[in-house]
Design a protein around this motif. Sequence first.
Motif, PDB file in Angstrom:
ATOM      1  N   GLY A  92     -60.873  13.555  22.328  1.00 42.75           N
ATOM      2  CA  GLY A  92     -60.601  12.085  21.895  1.00 42.75           C
ATOM      3  C   GLY A  92     -59.212  11.943  20.888  1.00 42.75           C
ATOM      4  N   LYS A  93     -58.340  13.123  20.962  1.00 38.65           N
ATOM      5  CA  LYS A  93     -57.346  12.709  19.979  1.00 38.65           C
ATOM      6  C   LYS A  93     -55.943  12.949  20.828  1.00 38.65           C
ATOM      7  CE  LYS A  93     -59.395  13.976  15.515  1.00 38.65           C
ATOM      8  NZ  LYS A  93     -59.202  14.886  14.278  1.00 38.65           N
ATOM      9  N   GLU A  94     -54.809  12.363  20.131  1.00 39.35           N
ATOM     10  CA  GLU A  94     -53.843  12.882  20.943  1.00 39.35           C
ATOM     11  C   GLU A  94     -53.142  14.303  20.957  1.00 39.35           C
ATOM     12  OE1 GLU A  94     -53.073   9.268  22.389  1.00 39.35           O
ATOM     13  OE2 GLU A  94     -51.536  10.430  22.503  1.00 39.35           O
ATOM     14  N   ARG A  95     -52.294  14.623  21.808  1.00 43.86           N
ATOM     15  CA  ARG A  95     -51.919  15.875  21.660  1.00 43.86           C
ATOM     16  C   ARG A  95     -50.742  16.140  20.690  1.00 43.86           C
ATOM     17  NH1 ARG A  95     -50.450  19.061  27.145  1.00 43.86           N
ATOM     18  NH2 ARG A  95     -52.558  18.377  27.652  1.00 43.86           N
ATOM     19  N   GLU A  96     -50.842  17.201  19.723  1.00 39.72           N
ATOM     20  CA  GLU A  96     -50.001  17.276  18.602  1.00 39.72           C
ATOM     21  C   GLU A  96     -49.287  18.549  18.462  1.00 39.72           C
ATOM     22  OE1 GLU A  96     -51.919  17.072  14.792  1.00 39.72           O
ATOM     23  OE2 GLU A  96     -53.481  18.491  15.431  1.00 39.72           O
ATOM     24  N   GLY A  97     -48.060  18.542  17.963  1.00 36.13           N
ATOM     25  CA  GLY A  97     -47.482  19.646  17.879  1.00 36.13           C
ATOM     26  C   GLY A  97     -47.594  20.419  16.577  1.00 36.13           C
ATOM     27  N   VAL A  98     -47.793  21.889  16.707  1.00 33.92           N
ATOM     28  CA  VAL A  98     -48.130  22.803  15.665  1.00 33.92           C
ATOM     29  C   VAL A  98     -47.236  23.625  14.987  1.00 33.92           C
ATOM     30  CG1 VAL A  98     -49.698  24.572  15.345  1.00 33.92           C
ATOM     31  CG2 VAL A  98     -50.579  22.823  16.642  1.00 33.92           C
ATOM     32  N   ALA A  99     -46.329  24.247  16.015  1.00 38.05           N
ATOM     33  CA  ALA A  99     -45.383  25.018  15.501  1.00 38.05           C
ATOM     34  C   ALA A  99     -44.433  25.180  16.796  1.00 38.05           C
ATOM     35  CB  ALA A  99     -45.872  26.460  15.106  1.00 38.05           C
ATOM     36  N   SER A 100     -42.998  25.198  16.431  1.00 40.43           N
ATOM     37  CA  SER A 100     -41.892  25.560  17.449  1.00 40.43           C
ATOM     38  C   SER A 100     -40.972  26.644  16.929  1.00 40.43           C
ATOM     39  CB  SER A 100     -41.103  24.362  17.552  1.00 40.43           C
ATOM     40  OG  SER A 100     -40.725  23.738  16.831  1.00 40.43           O
ATOM     41  N   ILE A 101     -40.407  27.438  17.944  1.00 35.52           N
ATOM     42  CA  ILE A 101     -39.475  28.188  17.712  1.00 35.52           C
ATOM     43  C   ILE A 101     -38.204  28.417  18.705  1.00 35.52           C
ATOM     44  CG2 ILE A 101     -40.600  29.955  19.330  1.00 35.52           C
ATOM     45  CD1 ILE A 101     -39.964  32.331  17.295  1.00 35.52           C
ATOM     46  N   HIS A 102     -37.169  28.666  17.962  1.00 37.56           N
ATOM     47  CA  HIS A 102     -35.808  28.800  18.936  1.00 37.56           C
ATOM     48  C   HIS A 102     -35.686  30.275  19.374  1.00 37.56           C
ATOM     49  CE1 HIS A 102     -31.853  29.042  20.096  1.00 37.56           C
ATOM     50  NE2 HIS A 102     -31.858  27.632  20.055  1.00 37.56           N
ATOM     51  N   THR A 103     -36.087  30.617  20.559  1.00 35.75           N
ATOM     52  CA  THR A 103     -35.946  32.039  20.717  1.00 35.75           C
ATOM     53  C   THR A 103     -34.551  32.879  20.678  1.00 35.75           C
ATOM     54  OG1 THR A 103     -35.615  31.691  23.169  1.00 35.75           O
ATOM     55  CG2 THR A 103     -37.772  31.749  22.516  1.00 35.75           C
ATOM     56  N   GLY A 104     -33.646  31.893  20.702  1.00 36.99           N
ATOM     57  CA  GLY A 104     -32.164  32.706  20.434  1.00 36.99           C
ATOM     58  C   GLY A 104     -31.949  33.031  19.009  1.00 36.99           C
ATOM     59  N   VAL A 105     -32.508  32.244  18.098  1.00 41.48           N
ATOM     60  CA  VAL A 105     -32.018  32.648  16.727  1.00 41.48           C
ATOM     61  C   VAL A 105     -33.193  32.907  15.983  1.00 41.48           C
ATOM     62  CG1 VAL A 105     -29.671  31.500  16.799  1.00 41.48           C
ATOM     63  CG2 VAL A 105     -32.033  30.058  15.971  1.00 41.48           C
ATOM     64  N   GLY A 106     -34.490  32.612  16.330  1.00 45.09           N
ATOM     65  CA  GLY A 106     -35.598  32.942  15.617  1.00 45.09           C
ATOM     66  C   GLY A 106     -36.043  31.898  14.577  1.00 45.09           C
ATOM     67  N   SER A 107     -35.317  30.775  14.587  1.00 43.03           N
ATOM     68  CA  SER A 107     -35.725  29.744  13.541  1.00 43.03           C
ATOM     69  C   SER A 107     -37.339  29.152  14.171  1.00 43.03           C
ATOM     70  CB  SER A 107     -34.705  28.595  13.437  1.00 43.03           C
ATOM     71  OG  SER A 107     -34.264  28.330  14.614  1.00 43.03           O
ATOM     72  N   THR A 108     -37.720  28.700  13.062  1.00 47.13           N
ATOM     73  CA  THR A 108     -39.203  27.871  13.560  1.00 47.13           C
ATOM     74  C   THR A 108     -39.396  26.739  12.715  1.00 47.13           C
ATOM     75  OG1 THR A 108     -40.180  29.215  11.222  1.00 47.13           O
ATOM     76  CG2 THR A 108     -40.362  30.376  13.812  1.00 47.13           C
ATOM     77  N   TYR A 109     -40.420  25.949  13.012  1.00 50.08           N
ATOM     78  CA  TYR A 109     -40.767  24.976  12.442  1.00 50.08           C
ATOM     79  C   TYR A 109     -42.343  24.497  12.519  1.00 50.08           C
ATOM     80  CZ  TYR A 109     -40.498  19.564  11.566  1.00 50.08           C
ATOM     81  OH  TYR A 109     -40.824  18.439  10.969  1.00 50.08           O
ATOM     82  N   TYR A 110     -42.696  23.992  11.719  1.00 48.91           N
ATOM     83  CA  TYR A 110     -44.481  24.021  11.604  1.00 48.91           C
ATOM     84  C   TYR A 110     -44.652  22.497  11.233  1.00 48.91           C
ATOM     85  CZ  TYR A 110     -44.377  29.047  11.394  1.00 48.91           C
ATOM     86  OH  TYR A 110     -44.329  30.513  11.865  1.00 48.91           O
ATOM     87  N   ALA A 111     -45.857  22.125  11.547  1.00 47.31           N
ATOM     88  CA  ALA A 111     -46.776  20.758  11.367  1.00 47.31           C
ATOM     89  C   ALA A 111     -47.250  21.200   9.875  1.00 47.31           C
ATOM     90  CB  ALA A 111     -47.912  20.541  12.227  1.00 47.31           C
ATOM     91  N   ASP A 112     -47.223  20.175   9.265  1.00 52.74           N
ATOM     92  CA  ASP A 112     -47.737  20.400   7.705  1.00 52.74           C
ATOM     93  C   ASP A 112     -49.105  20.809   7.785  1.00 52.74           C
ATOM     94  OD1 ASP A 112     -45.935  17.293   6.405  1.00 52.74           O
ATOM     95  OD2 ASP A 112     -45.292  19.485   6.680  1.00 52.74           O
ATOM     96  N   SER A 113     -49.891  20.250   8.704  1.00 47.50           N
ATOM     97  CA  SER A 113     -51.373  20.892   8.659  1.00 47.50           C
ATOM     98  C   SER A 113     -51.629  22.370   8.901  1.00 47.50           C
ATOM     99  CB  SER A 113     -52.001  19.973   9.992  1.00 47.50           C
ATOM    100  OG  SER A 113     -51.486  20.443  11.186  1.00 47.50           O
TER     101      SER A 113
END
Length: 125
Positions: free
Chosen positions: A42-63
Amino acid sequence: QAHLVESGGNSVQAGGSLRLSCVASGYSYSSYCMAWFRQAPGKEREGVASIHTGVGSTYYADSVKGRFTISQDNYKITVYLQMDNLKPEDTAMYYCASQNGCSGLTLERNDYPYWGQGTQVTVSS
């Protein structure tokens, strides 16, 4: 054509941990951006975490900051999502997704054309 296969979903109690895996194949690029998304009923699909495989940088949802960790293996073939201190609200189908190369380290669903089939995570209180 990229191909993604997730595994590792299970049922756990609140406070427990799980590690999801996503095996990637069929890429034309040497590095790319990948992400984990989730969708609860019943909810929208939401992003949790992402990664750039080349440099290893990451990004996270606040939750999930401080509880989830996205990483990759040395061959940049498998991307992991380590989930600690799980909560009932983390219950969802978790999907692995990939971009064509990397246009940006985002958690926007429309930025990711390739998707896996999903793996279910259920957290009970």
